[in-house]
Motif scaffolding. Sequence first.
Motif, PDB file in Angstrom:
ATOM      1  N   ALA A 182      -5.984  -6.703  -8.712  1.00 12.37           N
ATOM      2  CA  ALA A 182      -6.000  -5.758  -7.610  1.00 12.37           C
ATOM      3  C   ALA A 182      -7.078  -4.887  -7.351  1.00 12.37           C
ATOM      4  O   ALA A 182      -7.559  -4.625  -6.120  1.00 12.37           O
ATOM      5  N   GLU A 183      -7.898  -4.502  -8.560  1.00 14.14           N
ATOM      6  CA  GLU A 183      -8.900  -3.993  -8.483  1.00 14.14           C
ATOM      7  C   GLU A 183     -10.132  -4.623  -7.590  1.00 14.14           C
ATOM      8  O   GLU A 183     -11.001  -4.181  -7.075  1.00 14.14           O
ATOM      9  N   SER A 229      -7.045   1.198   6.025  1.00 13.81           N
ATOM     10  CA  SER A 229      -7.535  -0.104   5.240  1.00 13.81           C
ATOM     11  C   SER A 229      -6.709  -0.021   4.012  1.00 13.81           C
ATOM     12  O   SER A 229      -6.135   0.844   3.503  1.00 13.81           O
ATOM     13  N   SER A 230      -6.670  -1.261   3.335  1.00 11.54           N
ATOM     14  CA  SER A 230      -5.950  -1.383   2.090  1.00 11.54           C
ATOM     15  C   SER A 230      -6.647  -0.542   1.082  1.00 11.54           C
ATOM     16  O   SER A 230      -6.015  -0.143  -0.056  1.00 11.54           O
ATOM     17  N   ALA A 231      -8.024  -0.015   1.260  1.00 14.84           N
ATOM     18  CA  ALA A 231      -8.593   0.617   0.326  1.00 14.84           C
ATOM     19  C   ALA A 231      -8.156   2.283   0.370  1.00 14.84           C
ATOM     20  O   ALA A 231      -8.585   3.198  -0.548  1.00 14.84           O
ATOM     21  N   LYS A 260      -9.949  -7.120  -5.509  1.00 19.18           N
ATOM     22  CA  LYS A 260      -9.457  -7.124  -4.117  1.00 19.18           C
ATOM     23  C   LYS A 260      -9.909  -5.751  -3.530  1.00 19.18           C
ATOM     24  O   LYS A 260     -10.067  -5.889  -2.203  1.00 19.18           O
ATOM     25  N   ASN A 261      -9.496  -4.706  -3.856  1.00 23.01           N
ATOM     26  CA  ASN A 261      -9.897  -3.350  -3.452  1.00 23.01           C
ATOM     27  C   ASN A 261     -11.543  -3.381  -3.294  1.00 23.01           C
ATOM     28  O   ASN A 261     -12.030  -2.774  -2.163  1.00 23.01           O
ATOM     29  N   GLN A 262     -12.318  -3.790  -4.352  1.00 24.18           N
ATOM     30  CA  GLN A 262     -13.847  -3.821  -3.938  1.00 24.18           C
ATOM     31  C   GLN A 262     -14.212  -4.931  -3.013  1.00 24.18           C
ATOM     32  O   GLN A 262     -15.046  -4.280  -2.039  1.00 24.18           O
ATOM     33  N   ALA A 317       0.634  -1.112   0.125  1.00 28.84           N
ATOM     34  CA  ALA A 317       0.095   0.281  -0.051  1.00 28.84           C
ATOM     35  C   ALA A 317       0.772   1.345   0.059  1.00 28.84           C
ATOM     36  O   ALA A 317       0.411   2.254  -0.070  1.00 28.84           O
ATOM     37  N   SER A 327     -12.452  -5.423  -0.273  1.00 33.50           N
ATOM     38  CA  SER A 327     -12.048  -4.666   1.064  1.00 33.50           C
ATOM     39  C   SER A 327     -13.211  -3.513   1.237  1.00 33.50           C
ATOM     40  O   SER A 327     -13.613  -3.443   2.373  1.00 33.50           O
ATOM     41  N   LEU A 328     -13.338  -2.779   0.095  1.00 35.53           N
ATOM     42  CA  LEU A 328     -14.516  -1.709   0.496  1.00 35.53           C
ATOM     43  C   LEU A 328     -15.892  -2.151   0.732  1.00 35.53           C
ATOM     44  O   LEU A 328     -16.643  -1.586   1.724  1.00 35.53           O
ATOM     45  N   SER A 340     -14.392   2.394  -8.531  1.00 33.83           N
ATOM     46  CA  SER A 340     -13.530   1.316  -8.809  1.00 33.83           C
ATOM     47  C   SER A 340     -14.256   0.157  -9.544  1.00 33.83           C
ATOM     48  O   SER A 340     -13.682  -0.442 -10.573  1.00 33.83           O
TER      49      SER A 340
END
Length: 671
Positions: free
Chosen positions: A647-648, A575-577, A650-652, A541, A654-655, A615
């Motif tokens: 990666a996107e 967070s990672s987001a 995973k981002n979703q 991150a 997390s969100l 995202s």
Amino acid sequence: MRYQIRHALVQYGADTILKDVNFEIHDNEKIAIVGRNGCGKTTLLKLIAGDIQMNNPDSDEECGITMAGKQEIGFLRQVNFADTEVTVEEEIKKTFAPVFACEKRMNELEEQMKTSDERQLMNEYDSLQRRMEALRGYSWRQDMEILFQRFGFALEDLKRPIGSFSGGQQTKVAFIKLLLGRPDIMLLDEPTNHLDLPTIEWLEGYLKTYDKAVVIVSHDRMFLDKVIDVTYEIEYHEMKRYVGNYTAFMKRKEEDLIKQEKDYEEQQKEIKRLTEWIEKWKNTPTKVAATRSKRMAIEHMVKIEKPRRFDTKAFHARYIPRIESYTNVIQAKNLAIGYDTVLSRVSFLLQKKERLAIIGENGKGKSTLLKTLIGELPALGGEFKFGQNVEWGYFDQQKAVLDDADPEQTVLENFWEVYPDYQREEVRSALGGFLFSGEDVMKKMGQLSGGEKVRLSLCKMLQTRPNLLILDEPTNHMDIIGKEALEKMLNEYEGTVLFVSHDRYFISRIATGILEFSKNEAKQYSLNYEDYLAQKEKEAAGMTGSGRAAGKTASNGGDPKEGAAESATTKSSTSSAGVPTLSDVFDKKTYYNPGKIRSRLQNQLEKYERLLAESEKKLADLQMMLMNPELASDYPKLMEIQNEIEAEEKNQESLLERMLETETALEEMRE
């Protein structure tokens, strides 16, 4: 239901392998088959694949195998390519035979439609187009090359003959063919063998989202926990179904055993009470009817089987080093390792009683480092030295399994050959600690399984009582009970351990530090595996400052221990987001104001929704880029886009998790 086995009996000669087995596969279930080595797991896969048949009598109408329509079953068998002279590309292209047949017929129809406008030709062409889409026929080459690179190969390797690859690499090629074939039921026997950690992590995500069924035999506990929905255990020739992953299965199994033991004891007490009453009054005329009633009560009881404890028979060994080493056990500075060319440069410090795990991609030099340290390979530069009083023992699982010992030699003779001064009782005692007892010591070397060869090799190596164990993939070929026994032994071991492993669960139980190989460098972390993963997330991150680094890269020659203590205690609450977590909302030292907190949570939720929308748009754009025909042969760019997509995604995830937490907190405040 895709597939069902009812009351199956499987025998080899007079030996019963499986009895009264009931097994089901539903929809897109991800199923694990677990149990001790030799319990029949691979036998079950062979039964599903149709390689072997049930041994039930013909008159047994309750048994059988049924399938919902035609189910294509793909099995990652023992690799045995018929023609080792063909290139890898030619071998993999065999998987796409239905695509090529479809494409050929479409070309024929296109020629016919130039001179004819028959509706029948158009209908057939439309049907073939739909089939091509279902087979992913328009992207077969792109799929093949992306997957090929995912498994650690270079694109130029597609032109090499299949016979020029090692056994492990050929297994990977077979695995790639299986994944590209997308069978309705995929059977995988130890799929994580020969794979490095990045590939295993990718495979977990692939299988979890695979839209068909997967049946897996594996001893990789973390892999099973991340992929599996249903667990079947084979124990004492019988099989039982548990809903959930491996951890859930173990918990449920223990609970079931406790309940069965309790129910069994209560029933036995009741049977004893009734029996004693009958014996006391059986000759009394006025008690005849009551005696008969109680006897019938015993006869009509559904008897609870006496529970058998788990089959936990495992090797047991507690070795005390012959002498104690000094504090510094190994110190390497800018050590260049490789064969003809330098694979990596390594700097690290291993101290007494530490257990350092070496991890990273295949081909970066993990095993090469061990071979350099023990003198099998020369160093290509830099330096390393062992500390005073260091006595090491080396274990190589590949040499252990491919042991070139006389196949007619017995286990006893093989051990005695290395330690001729041992008395027979000493030999039997040493071998007994590693499950070679009784007649097992007379087994011939040619009859030993991979797991048995590993145990024998460990047993021989440990007799010297070294104070440093250098282990290369010690858990390969071990069942879960064996791994747990080795974990216990290493945790009790009073010496130092340096080991290579791809088994993350094993690493998490053993390692006190991590030496990570990536690109052309190695980096040491003085952290356990969980803290190492947390540190890597921070680094990914871009949030780790130089003052909080857990280790320094080998290339700058720094002290790998420096900064570790600070890193181990430094925590990030973001967070990672890239947005604050709920703990940020509540942890600040403010007076409790419900209205203010509710408003803050609402704003937080709106922010998550906005970020998620952004995202989703970005993901859609990336997916469109992936379909761009101009990039069809730009493989590095395609790989880059695919990595951005993952990666996107995973981002979703997390969100969405943060949104759920925030919505829950809002609901609780409203209540």
